[in-house]
Design a protein around this motif. Structure first.
Motif, short mmCIF file in Angstrom:
data_model
loop_
_atom_site.label_atom_id
_atom_site.label_comp_id
_atom_site.label_asym_id
_atom_site.label_seq_id
_atom_site.Cartn_x
_atom_site.Cartn_y
_atom_site.Cartn_z
N ARG A 62 0.87 -1.19 0.00
CA ARG A 62 0.00 0.00 0.00
C ARG A 62 0.90 1.24 0.00
N TRP A 63 0.59 2.17 -0.87
CA TRP A 63 1.36 3.40 -0.90
C TRP A 63 0.49 4.55 -1.35
N SER A 64 0.97 5.73 -1.06
CA SER A 64 0.40 6.95 -1.62
C SER A 64 1.57 7.70 -2.24
N GLY A 65 1.27 8.57 -3.16
CA GLY A 65 2.34 9.28 -3.83
C GLY A 65 2.91 8.47 -4.99
N THR A 66 4.11 8.81 -5.40
CA THR A 66 4.72 8.20 -6.57
C THR A 66 5.62 7.04 -6.18
N HIS A 67 5.06 5.85 -6.26
CA HIS A 67 5.79 4.61 -5.98
C HIS A 67 5.26 3.54 -6.91
N ASP A 68 5.95 2.42 -6.94
CA ASP A 68 5.49 1.23 -7.63
C ASP A 68 6.15 0.04 -6.96
N VAL A 69 5.89 -1.15 -7.45
CA VAL A 69 6.53 -2.34 -6.90
C VAL A 69 6.66 -3.37 -8.01
N VAL A 70 7.77 -4.09 -7.98
CA VAL A 70 8.00 -5.16 -8.95
C VAL A 70 8.79 -6.27 -8.25
N GLN A 71 8.44 -7.50 -8.58
CA GLN A 71 9.21 -8.63 -8.08
C GLN A 71 10.42 -8.81 -9.00
N VAL A 72 11.60 -8.94 -8.39
CA VAL A 72 12.83 -9.07 -9.15
C VAL A 72 13.66 -10.25 -8.65
N THR A 93 1.76 -0.42 -10.67
CA THR A 93 1.72 1.02 -10.42
C THR A 93 0.48 1.48 -9.65
N THR A 94 -0.40 0.53 -9.33
CA THR A 94 -1.63 0.88 -8.63
C THR A 94 -1.63 0.28 -7.23
N SER A 95 -1.89 1.13 -6.25
CA SER A 95 -1.97 0.70 -4.86
C SER A 95 -3.44 0.51 -4.49
N PRO A 96 -3.76 -0.50 -3.72
CA PRO A 96 -2.88 -1.53 -3.18
C PRO A 96 -2.62 -2.63 -4.21
N TYR A 97 -1.49 -3.30 -4.03
CA TYR A 97 -1.14 -4.45 -4.85
C TYR A 97 -1.00 -5.65 -3.95
N ASN A 98 -1.76 -6.70 -4.27
CA ASN A 98 -1.78 -7.93 -3.46
C ASN A 98 -0.95 -8.99 -4.16
N PHE A 99 -0.01 -9.60 -3.43
CA PHE A 99 0.86 -10.64 -3.97
C PHE A 99 0.73 -11.87 -3.10
N THR A 100 0.48 -13.03 -3.72
CA THR A 100 0.35 -14.29 -2.98
C THR A 100 1.66 -15.07 -3.04
N LEU A 101 2.11 -15.52 -1.89
CA LEU A 101 3.34 -16.32 -1.80
C LEU A 101 2.98 -17.76 -2.16
#
Length: 154
Positions: A62-72, A93-101
């Motif tokens: 979860r973020w606000s502002g200019t952020h993103d997330v990527v699995q590397v 690029t859209t919050s929230p982003y849900n990732f399942t392990l």
């Protein structure tokens, strides 16, 4: 009547066993969220070290502002890069982003905006090697418990 009590006992034991198998959901960084941490990546290392991640668990960025997330890959994590050879998923690029392990870790995540990663906006998640995938979700557990309660009232 004795058979009914034995069946009730087995159903209750099964419900108790399955209750421990439900997947957990974690919000990355808890109240901090997914942002540039004030003390560098120690914040996310400390957060992850306090959790027991298992197969089937979800992590929410979860973020606000200019952020993103990527699995590397580990290389992408170490070098703060998400190139064609290091990115394991599309940049989110859209919050929230849900990732399942869904497999044994480690998992590596970074923010690709400017120098955010080098300032500490990166995360490593390690799943427990011995953890089994959840076999019964909370909704199914609730249904099982309601069935047991209905059976008892017969």
């Amino acid at each position: 009547m004795a058979n009914k009590l034995v069946l009730i006992g087995w159903l209750m034991a099964a419900a108790t066993l399955f209750a421990g198998c439900a997947a957990d959901t974690y919000t990355v960084g808890d109240d901090l969220g997914w942002t540039i941490p004030p003390l560098g990546n120690v914040a996310y290392r400390t957060w992850a070290d306090k959790k027991d991640f298992n197969l089937g668990d979800s992590i929410i960025f979860r973020w606000s502002g200019t952020h993103d997330v990527v699995q590397v890959t580990k290389e992408g994590y170490d070098n703060c890069t998400a190139t064609n050879t290091t990115a394991l998923s599309p940049v989110q690029t859209t919050s929230p982003y849900n990732f399942t392990l869904n497999s044994n870790g480690p998992y590596y995540f970074i923010c690709t905006i400017n120098n955010h990663c080098s300032l500490g906006q990166k995360l490593t998640i390690q799943t427990e090697a011995s953890a089994a995938a959840p076999i019964l979700k909370t909704g199914a557990l609730s249904a099982l418990l309601l069935a047991v309660a209905a059976f008892i009232s017969l």
